[in-house]
Design an enzyme around this catalytic site. Structure first.
Site, PDB file in Angstrom:
ATOM      1  N   LYS A 182       3.140   1.393  -3.942  1.00  0.00           N
ATOM      2  CA  LYS A 182       2.451   0.646  -5.009  1.00  0.00           C
ATOM      3  C   LYS A 182       3.146   0.761  -6.367  1.00  0.00           C
ATOM      4  O   LYS A 182       3.071  -0.152  -7.182  1.00  0.00           O
ATOM      5  CB  LYS A 182       0.992   1.103  -5.129  1.00  0.00           C
ATOM      6  CG  LYS A 182       0.132   0.609  -3.980  1.00  0.00           C
ATOM      7  CD  LYS A 182      -1.307   1.034  -4.127  1.00  0.00           C
ATOM      8  CE  LYS A 182      -2.102   0.629  -2.902  1.00  0.00           C
ATOM      9  NZ  LYS A 182      -3.495   1.044  -2.942  1.00  0.00           N
ATOM     10  N   THR A 211       0.832  -1.204   0.000  1.00  0.00           N
ATOM     11  CA  THR A 211       0.000   0.000   0.000  1.00  0.00           C
ATOM     12  C   THR A 211       0.863   1.248   0.000  1.00  0.00           C
ATOM     13  O   THR A 211       2.092   1.173  -0.150  1.00  0.00           O
ATOM     14  CB  THR A 211      -1.037  -0.061   1.156  1.00  0.00           C
ATOM     15  OG1 THR A 211      -1.974   0.993   0.967  1.00  0.00           O
ATOM     16  CG2 THR A 211      -0.389   0.058   2.532  1.00  0.00           C
ATOM     17  N   ASP A 214      -6.991  -3.567  -6.300  1.00  0.00           N
ATOM     18  CA  ASP A 214      -7.787  -2.345  -6.098  1.00  0.00           C
ATOM     19  C   ASP A 214      -8.668  -2.155  -7.336  1.00  0.00           C
ATOM     20  O   ASP A 214      -9.841  -1.786  -7.234  1.00  0.00           O
ATOM     21  CB  ASP A 214      -6.888  -1.107  -5.957  1.00  0.00           C
ATOM     22  CG  ASP A 214      -6.101  -1.108  -4.658  1.00  0.00           C
ATOM     23  OD1 ASP A 214      -6.590  -1.664  -3.659  1.00  0.00           O
ATOM     24  OD2 ASP A 214      -4.979  -0.555  -4.654  1.00  0.00           O
ATOM     25  N   GLN A 219     -11.072  -6.004  -2.752  1.00  0.00           N
ATOM     26  CA  GLN A 219      -9.621  -6.075  -3.016  1.00  0.00           C
ATOM     27  C   GLN A 219      -9.011  -7.199  -2.189  1.00  0.00           C
ATOM     28  O   GLN A 219      -8.086  -7.886  -2.638  1.00  0.00           O
ATOM     29  CB  GLN A 219      -8.900  -4.724  -2.790  1.00  0.00           C
ATOM     30  CG  GLN A 219      -8.896  -4.135  -1.375  1.00  0.00           C
ATOM     31  CD  GLN A 219      -7.959  -4.812  -0.377  1.00  0.00           C
ATOM     32  OE1 GLN A 219      -6.951  -5.420  -0.772  1.00  0.00           O
ATOM     33  NE2 GLN A 219      -8.290  -4.729   0.898  1.00  0.00           N
TER      34      GLN A 219
END
Ligand code: NAD
Length: 284
Positions: A74, A70, A111, A259
């Protein structure tokens, strides 16, 4: 992989409030596998100051089955991986890394798939010709890509920082090979929203720390559909107003849950039970 136990982790900055570890641990256990999902927080005592590559190598050495990635890593993780799915490669961002028993790494972006699944499930009949997205940050990138690869013909993106909206548009148009996204001025965005089929909030507006809405909701009519990525609270001021008007709405929980559902499937080869993961998510 050895299904007797599952070892996963999340690499990022400021992970205390993440609900993803609990979702994976409960889901793994429900499949009969002891599951440990560690927060590897570069703001925490153990991981702070370590290079992303060092953390990835450590996870490989310790036999992790997979990692979520995260903010702010990313993009930076992409060149460190052996393989990257076409979708994640196009977007230039990975949030899920599958680690094979031999230590081979493959990057994916759940995502994107998570938001798209939420959209298909939560707004199945929604008209998608023209959509406005407000917010062009990290989440906005994945949301915009999901929108234009799942039926949106024209996407107008506005951000207080107009260079971000323009950069996002250029990046996604290049990735998908058509001029589907246009960066537009955040001032007066209500005029564009009034003429659009739907609107997505991809800003932090609506969170407890950022009360209010990112645009004047007087431009909404019952014909609009309205989606929010914010999930704390689930019912943001934007969604409450839209619902009261009779708009179809999509809250931020679906993206957050799907996700994880998609990542669990990639990590383990097992099909996650989305309603069970939702239950865990809502229990936190
Ligand atoms: P970010 O800071 O990277 O991007 C937010 C963008 O919104 C920035 O570019 C900012 O300039 C813009 N912005 C802020 N206020 C605005 C306004 N009033 N009008 C126009 N633009 C505005 O943040 P992010 O990582 O993209 O996250 C955004 C939000 O998404 C978070 O605050 C969080 O609530 C939510 N989130 C949801 C999920 C999910 O799975 N549903 C996951 C992570 C984050």
């Amino acid at each position: 992989m050895n299904r007797d136990s599952i070892l996963l982790g999340l690499i990022g900055e400021g992970l205390d409030l993440s609900r993803t570890p609990a979702m994976h641990e409960a889901e793994g256990l429900a499949h009969g596998a002891a599951t440990v999902y560690r927060r590897i927080d570069t703001r925490g005592k153990r991981a702070s100051g370590r290079e992303l590559k060092t953390l990835l190598d450590a996870a490989l050495a310790l036999g992790f089955n997979g990692l979520n990635i995260t903010h702010p890593f990313k993009q930076a993780i992409v060149p460190l991986l052996d393989e990257v799915s076409e979708q994640a490669q196009q977007l230039g961002a990975v949030n899920t890394v599958v680690i094979s028993p031999e230590g081979r790494t493959t990057g994916h972006n759940t995502d994107v798939t998570g938001f798209a699944r939420g959209l298909e499930e939560g707004l199945p009949q929604a008209k998608m010709d023209t959509v406005v997205q407000v917010g062009a940050g990290g989440v906005g990138n994945a949301v915009a890509y999901a929108l234009v690869t799942h039926g949106v013909r024209e996407l107008l993106v506005a951000d207080l920082d107009s260079t971000r909206a323009e950069a996002l548009a250029a990046e996604i148009n290049k990735a998908i090979g058509r001029e589907a996204v246009r960066g537009v001025d955040a001032r007066g965005i209500e005029t564009s929203i009034a003429q659009a089929d739907g609107v997505v909030n991809a800003t932090p507006m609506g969170m407890l720390a950022h009360p209010g809405t990112a645009f004047d909701t007087a431009c909404l009519t019952p014909a609009h559909w309205v989606a929010d990525v914010v999930y704390m609270p689930i019912e943001t001021e934007l969604l409450a107003t839209a619902r009261a008007l009779g708009c179809q709405t999509l809250d931020g929980t679906r993206m957050a849950i799907y996700q994880a559902v998609d990542a669990f499937g990639l990590f383990t080869g097992l099909e996650a039970d989305a309603s069970r993961m939702r239950e865990t998510f809502l229990s936190l």
